[in-house]
Design a protein around this motif. Sequence first.
Motif, PDB file in Angstrom:
ATOM      1  N   ILE A   1     -51.415 123.409 -94.648  1.00 48.07           N
ATOM      2  CA  ILE A   1     -50.386 122.554 -94.045  1.00 48.07           C
ATOM      3  C   ILE A   1     -48.988 123.016 -94.438  1.00 48.07           C
ATOM      4  N   ASP A   2     -48.806 123.463 -95.688  1.00 47.55           N
ATOM      5  CA  ASP A   2     -47.491 123.956 -96.119  1.00 47.55           C
ATOM      6  C   ASP A   2     -47.085 125.189 -95.331  1.00 47.55           C
ATOM      7  N   GLU A   3     -48.020 126.084 -95.129  1.00 51.34           N
ATOM      8  CA  GLU A   3     -47.734 127.299 -94.377  1.00 51.34           C
ATOM      9  C   GLU A   3     -47.423 126.962 -92.921  1.00 51.34           C
ATOM     10  N   LEU A   4     -48.175 126.032 -92.365  1.00 54.26           N
ATOM     11  CA  LEU A   4     -47.961 125.625 -90.982  1.00 54.26           C
ATOM     12  C   LEU A   4     -46.584 124.971 -90.815  1.00 54.26           C
ATOM     13  N   MET A   5     -46.208 124.115 -91.757  1.00 53.62           N
ATOM     14  CA  MET A   5     -44.897 123.465 -91.686  1.00 53.62           C
ATOM     15  C   MET A   5     -43.777 124.487 -91.860  1.00 53.62           C
ATOM     16  N   ASP A   6     -43.942 125.429 -92.778  1.00 55.70           N
ATOM     17  CA  ASP A   6     -42.944 126.490 -92.940  1.00 55.70           C
ATOM     18  C   ASP A   6     -42.788 127.271 -91.645  1.00 55.70           C
ATOM     19  N   LEU A   7     -43.900 127.605 -91.021  1.00 50.46           N
ATOM     20  CA  LEU A   7     -43.867 128.350 -89.770  1.00 50.46           C
ATOM     21  C   LEU A   7     -43.095 127.578 -88.705  1.00 50.46           C
ATOM     22  N   CYS A   8     -43.382 126.289 -88.575  1.00 46.85           N
ATOM     23  CA  CYS A   8     -42.695 125.460 -87.574  1.00 46.85           C
ATOM     24  C   CYS A   8     -41.203 125.348 -87.876  1.00 46.85           C
ATOM     25  N   LEU A   9     -40.871 125.030 -89.113  1.00 43.80           N
ATOM     26  CA  LEU A   9     -39.471 124.824 -89.467  1.00 43.80           C
ATOM     27  C   LEU A   9     -38.652 126.106 -89.410  1.00 43.80           C
ATOM     28  N   LYS A  10     -39.212 127.190 -89.898  1.00 44.19           N
ATOM     29  CA  LYS A  10     -38.444 128.437 -89.990  1.00 44.19           C
ATOM     30  C   LYS A  10     -38.346 129.176 -88.660  1.00 44.19           C
ATOM     31  N   THR A  11     -39.233 128.867 -87.727  1.00 44.33           N
ATOM     32  CA  THR A  11     -39.132 129.482 -86.399  1.00 44.33           C
ATOM     33  C   THR A  11     -38.621 128.476 -85.367  1.00 44.33           C
ATOM     34  N   GLU A  12     -38.304 127.261 -85.837  1.00 47.07           N
ATOM     35  CA  GLU A  12     -37.831 126.184 -84.970  1.00 47.07           C
ATOM     36  C   GLU A  12     -38.803 125.950 -83.816  1.00 47.07           C
ATOM     37  N   THR A  13     -40.081 125.917 -84.153  1.00 42.76           N
ATOM     38  CA  THR A  13     -41.146 125.725 -83.179  1.00 42.76           C
ATOM     39  C   THR A  13     -41.781 124.359 -83.391  1.00 42.76           C
ATOM     40  N   PRO A  14     -41.880 123.550 -82.335  1.00 39.80           N
ATOM     41  CA  PRO A  14     -42.549 122.255 -82.496  1.00 39.80           C
ATOM     42  C   PRO A  14     -44.017 122.446 -82.877  1.00 39.80           C
ATOM     43  N   LEU A  15     -44.516 121.567 -83.697  1.00 44.24           N
ATOM     44  CA  LEU A  15     -45.900 121.637 -84.150  1.00 44.24           C
ATOM     45  C   LEU A  15     -46.861 121.638 -82.969  1.00 44.24           C
TER      46      LEU A  15
END
Length: 134
Positions: free
Chosen positions: A49-63
Amino acid sequence: MKSFHRRLRVLRESRQLSVADIARLCDADERRVAGWESENPKTRTYPDIDELMDLCLKTETPLEALLDFEDAPDAGQLELPGLAFDSQADLGRVLEELEREIERLKPTEEEMEMLRRFRNTTAENRRMLIQLLG
C-alpha cells in the motif's frame, strides 16, 4: 488488481518512465517493480500500500486509474477524495487555504503567555483551573 500490471505499464510508458524510475519513486527494488508488470500471473507480484500510494502521489495519478474499481460492486465506497490531481494550481490553492487556516488558529501572544504560565504552575493550581473552566 487483474489489470494493474497493464495499467502500470501504460502509465510508465505514457510518462516515459523506466522501471528504474518507478522503483526510485516507490523506494522499491527494480526486480520487484518488474514483477508488478509481469505478464505471467504465476510470477506477478503487487505493490504494498505504501508503494502504491507513493506511485499515485508522485506521478499525480488517481488510484482508480491503476486499480479495477469500476468492476467492483461497491465501487462508490472506494472513491478517495484528494487522491486525484487535476493541476498544480489546485494544489497551490489548497496549500494557501491551509496556511490561512493555520494562521487563523495560531494562538496570540497573550494566549501563549497564559499557556506558559499554566505549564509553569503547580499541579494543584492546574487542577483547580481546569475545574473552574470545565
